[in-house]
Design an enzyme around this catalytic site. Structure first.
Site, short mmCIF file in Angstrom:
data_model
loop_
_atom_site.label_atom_id
_atom_site.label_comp_id
_atom_site.label_asym_id
_atom_site.label_seq_id
_atom_site.Cartn_x
_atom_site.Cartn_y
_atom_site.Cartn_z
N MET A 214 0.77 -1.35 -0.02
CA MET A 214 0.04 0.07 0.02
C MET A 214 0.83 1.16 -0.20
O MET A 214 1.92 1.34 0.44
CB MET A 214 -0.72 0.01 1.38
N HIS A 215 0.30 2.24 -0.27
CA HIS A 215 0.77 3.80 -0.33
C HIS A 215 1.96 4.28 -1.09
O HIS A 215 2.05 5.12 -1.59
CB HIS A 215 1.35 4.01 1.07
N ASP B 261 -2.51 -4.93 -0.12
CA ASP B 261 -2.15 -6.19 0.47
C ASP B 261 -2.86 -6.48 1.72
O ASP B 261 -3.22 -7.70 1.99
CB ASP B 261 -0.65 -6.19 0.72
#
Length: 496
Positions: free
Chosen positions: A81-82, A240
Site C-alpha cells: 500500500m501507499h 495487500d
C-alpha cells in the site's frame, strides 16, 4: 478444470500463485526484490524491478503448474500500500517509487494538515496525514524535484503499475485508493476537496474499479512478457492488507486478522467507516464491497525479525530454516527475556505513536543475556507492538472474539501461542499460508465467475485450524514485560 493466477507485489519479493476452482494452490513462485535506502528513513524501489520480478514469477509459476493456457480464467492483483508510482504523459516512470515505509515527508504531512485541517482529514480521508501515505510523497516531489514534478501526469500504486503493464489500463480499486490520503474513504471516491486544498489537479488520479470486477484484459504485449494468455480479464484486485484479510476469511464484522509481513498489521472489518478518535489506527475500504476495516500498523514486524536474523544469526545461514532455529532458541527462554526489551521501530512507527523518527533499541542488555534472550525479546517486541493495535481496536468496541493469523506469525505453534498469550485471545490459523496472494486469487475467481461473491469464495476454499487458546497464567505473566515495553518509547522519544 479452470484456474486463476494472482500476482502480489510485496516489499521483499513479487509472488505469483496459481489456484484451481476448488481453491487448491497448484503452484507458486517468488522473485526477490531489493530495497534501496539512500538515506536513513528513506525507502525506494524501481517500478521496473516490480514488473521484471512479476514477469519472472508468473513465468516460473506457469511452468511449474502444467496447466493448459485456455484453463486460465482471470488474473488477480495485490500489492504493498501507499507506495508511489510517478508516471509521465507517455506512461514512463519518472523516478523510483517512494515506499510505504519511507519517512522523508514529515514537512509535507504538516503542510497537508494545515491546508486540509484535522477535521477535513477525519471527514474525508478518515486518517491523519502520515509519512507513509501517497499524497505527502507527491508534495515532496513537487518541493524537492520540481523538474520531475512538471512531468507528472498520473500517480498510482504498485499493483496498479503491474496492471498498467499487463493491460494498458490506468486504474485502481477503493482499498488501495483509500490509503493514498487523496480519497474520500466514506463515500468511496477521489476527494476533490483534499486535492484542491493542497493545490493538486484531480487529473493525477486514475479510474476506480471494484476489486472483483474486470479492469481490462491482458494485452498482446503483456502476454508476450509474462506468458499469460492474451485477452483474459484482470480483476481490480486490492491492497495487500485487504487481500490478506480475504486470504484468511476476515471479510465480515466480528473477525480480525494479525499479519506478520515486512510490516505488521491488525485488521478488523466493519460495515461502516468507523474512525479511531485518536487517529492512531487507520480506516480504509475493504476489497469486499460496501465494507471497511480498521487497521493498526507497525512498520517493521517481520522486517525487524529479518534484520535481527541477518545481522545476529549469520552462523545459521545455509543450515536449514534460520527463522525456525531462532524461534526454537526463543522458546527456551522464559517470558520477559530476563528483563530484556526490544523496540521494533527500525523504520519509524505508525500505531500508536505516529512517529517517523522513532528507532529500534534493545533495552536492559547485560552479560547474562545470550542470543536466545535477544531472539525472545525481538519476538515479544513484535507481538507487543501488535498488542498495541489490538488494545486500540478493543477500546473502539470492535468485537474481537478471536484473532486469525497469517504471515510469519502463523508459521509455528510457538508463535501462535505467543500471540494468544500476549493478546489474551484465541489465535486461529487457516489451511492457506499464501496471504495477500491467495486473497487476490479469490478476487480473480469471483471476477471470472468461479464463485458468486467473496464470502462464498472464502467459505469454499478456507478451513480454520484448531485454535491456540491463551494460557491465563502466561497472559498474566506478560503484563509486566508489556508495561515495560509501553513505558520505553515516551522515555526515549527525545533521543531519536
Amino acid at each position: 478444470m479452470q484456474h486463476v493466477i494472482a500476482i502480489d507485489v510485496g516489499t521483499s519479493g513479487v509472488k505469483a500463485i496459481v489456484i484451481n476452482e476448488t481453491g487448491e494452490v497448484v503452484t507458486d513462485a517468488t522473485t526477490p526484490l531489493l530495497l534501496q535506502t539512500p538515506q536513513p528513513g528513506w525507502a525506494e524501489q524501481d517500478p521496473e524491478a516490480w514488473w521484471q520480478a512479476a514477469c519472472g514469477a508468473v513465468k516460473a509459476a506457469l511452468a511449474a503448474a502444467h496447466v493448459a493456457p485456455e484453463s486460465l480464467a482471470a488474473v488477480g492483483l495485490s500489492g504493498q500500500m501507499h507506495s508511489s508510482v510517478f508516471l509521465d504523459a507517455a506512461g514512463a516512470v519518472i523516478r523510483p517509487a517512494l515506499l510505504w515505509c519511507d519517512g522523508r515527508t514529515t514537512k509535507q504531512c504538516e503542510q497537508i494538515t494545515k491546508a486540509v485541517g484535522p477535521k477535513g482529514l477525519r471527514k474525508w480521508a478518515c486518517n491523519p496525514a502520515l509519512e507513509g501515505f501517497t499524497l505527502p510523497k507527491v508534495l515532496w516531489l513537487k518541493k524537492h524535484e520540481p523538474d520531475a514534478f512538471r512531468r507528472l501526469a498520473k500517480v498510482m500504486l504498485p499493483k496498479d503499475y503491474i496492471r498498467f503493464r499487463l493491460t494498458g489500463t490506468l486504474a485502481t480499486d477503493p482499498s488501495d485508493a483509500s490509503a493514498t490520503l487523496m480519497f474520500d474513504t466514506a463515500k468511496q471516491r477521489w476527494s476533490h476537496d483534499i486535492l484542491k486544498a493542497v493545490g493538486l489537479k484531480s487529473s493525477l488520479t486514475v479510474d476506480l474499479v471494484g476489486s472483483a470486477e474486470a479492469s481490462g484484459v491482458v494485452s498482446a504485449e503483456g502476454a508476450a512478457a509474462t506468458g499469460l494468455p492474451a485477452g483474459i480479464p484482470v480483476a481490480g484486485g486490492g491492497a495487500d492488507n485487504a487481500c490478506g484479510a480475504i486470504g484468511v476469511g476476515a471479510v465480515t464484522p466480528g473477525e480480525a486478522v494479525a499479519s506478520w509481513g515486512t510490516s505488521g498489521t491488525v485488521v478488523a472489518p466493519t460495515k461502516t467507516p468507523i474512525v479511531d478518535p485518536g487517529l492512531r489506527a487507520h480506516t480504509f475500504c475493504h476489497a469486499v464491497p460496501n465494507t471497511w476495516y480498521v487497521m493498526g500498523v507497525m512498520l517493521t514486524a517481520g522486517g525487524a525479525f529479518g534484520w535481527f536474523r541477518d545481522q545476529c544469526a549469520k552462523d545459521l545461514a545455509g543450515q536449514g530454516d534460520a527463522n525456525m532455529a531462532l524461534n526454537d532458541e526463543a522458546a527456551g527462554v522464559p517470558i520477559g527475556a530476563l528483563g530484556l526489551t526490544f523496540l521494533p521501530y527500525l523504520q519509524g512507527e505508525r500505531t500508536p505513536h505516529r512517529d517517523a523518527s522513532a528507532r529500534g533499541a534493545f533495552i536492559g542488555l547485560s552479560l547474562a543475556h545470550s542470543r536466545a534472550h535477544m531472539s525472545r525479546a525481538v519476538l515479544e517486541g513484535i507481538t507487543f507492538g501488535l498488542r498495541d493495535s489490538v488494545s486500540i481496536l478493543q477500546k473502539m468496541d470492535l468485537p474481537l472474539a478471536r484473532m486469525l493469523v497469517t504471515g510469519g506469525g502463523a508459521k509455528s505453534p510457538f508463535l501462535r501461542q505467543l500471540q494468544a498469550d500476549v493478546y489474551g485471545l484465541p489465535v486461529v490459523g487457516v489451511n492457506r499460508e499464501e496471504g495477500p496472494a491467495f486473497g487476490a486469487a479469490l478476487l480473480a475467481g469471483v471476477c471470472a465467475g468461479l464463485w458468486r461473491d467473496i464470502p462464498t469464495a472464502c467459505k469454499a476454499t478456507l478451513k480454520r485450524l484448531p485454535a491456540e487458546k491463551p494460557n491465563k497464567q502466561a497472559h498474566k505473566a506478560f503484563a509486566a514485560p508489556y508495561k515495560r515495553y509501553t513505558s520505553l518509547y515516551p522515555l526515549l522519544r527525545g533521543n531519536f
